[in-house]
Design an enzyme around this catalytic site. Structure first.
Site: not given
Length: 182
Positions: A35-36
């Site tokens: 995930c970012g």
């Protein structure tokens, strides 16, 4: 009712009773390794180290519900977090944190602290909001978890004090954590 009444599964499949954390301030986070927001793990670990002597315990709960950003198996997740971010706080079994199959712990957490919106000053807020609205519009309904790295601060008695969305960086919670520990 309190967080301490819930049972969860460890990454190795054993049942853990959250009652064992009675007397500790908890920060419960739904995580993902692709995930970012995954780099938040590094600062979460630093917060764990800074405040563990005062009674803080961070608990990570991986979920693959958001754009399939947690494809790894349970043991792999723990290893990845330790090797890449130095994480030594517990990472539990991968679970659903929203919708019909949501783990009861996360249903409870979301019911205790409603969604208040994303921090629109965070550099990725507009992009995240756009992705959710375009691809997963039903995620914005109600108070359920909206994305990875939603964080819940819980007091020593198991009461939910605060909810912080993905767009709240770990150190931005420092003042609230200090108050909970005092």
């Amino acid at each position: 009712m309190s967080v301490h009444e819930y049972k969860v599964k460890t990454s190795s499949g054993f049942t853990a009773n959250l009652e064992k954390y009675k007397g500790k301030v908890l920060l419960i986070v739904n995580t993902a390794t692709k995930c970012g927001f995954t780099p938040q793990l590094e600062d979460l670990q630093k917060i764990q180290e800074r405040y563990q002597e005062e009674g803080l315990q961070i608990l990570g709960f991986p979920s693959n519900q958001f754009a399939e950003q947690e494809p790894r198996e349970d043991g792999e997740i723990t290893k990845f977090c330790a090797m890449n971010f130095g994480v030594n706080f517990p990472i539990f079994k991968k679970i659903d944190v929203r919708d019909q199959e949501a783990d009861p712990l996360f249903t409870y957490l979301a019911s205790q602290k409603p969604f208040q919106g994303f921090n629109m000053e965070h550099p990725t807020s507009k992009l995240l909001t756009s992705i959710i609205n375009d691809r997963y519009p039903h995620y914005m309904e109600g108070d359920s978890i909206k994305w990875n790295f939603t964080k819940f601060l819980v007091d020593r008695e198991g009461n939910v004090l605060e909810r912080f969305e993905s767009t709240t960086e770990p150190w931005d919670m420092d003042e609230d954590i200090q108050k909970a520990l005092a």
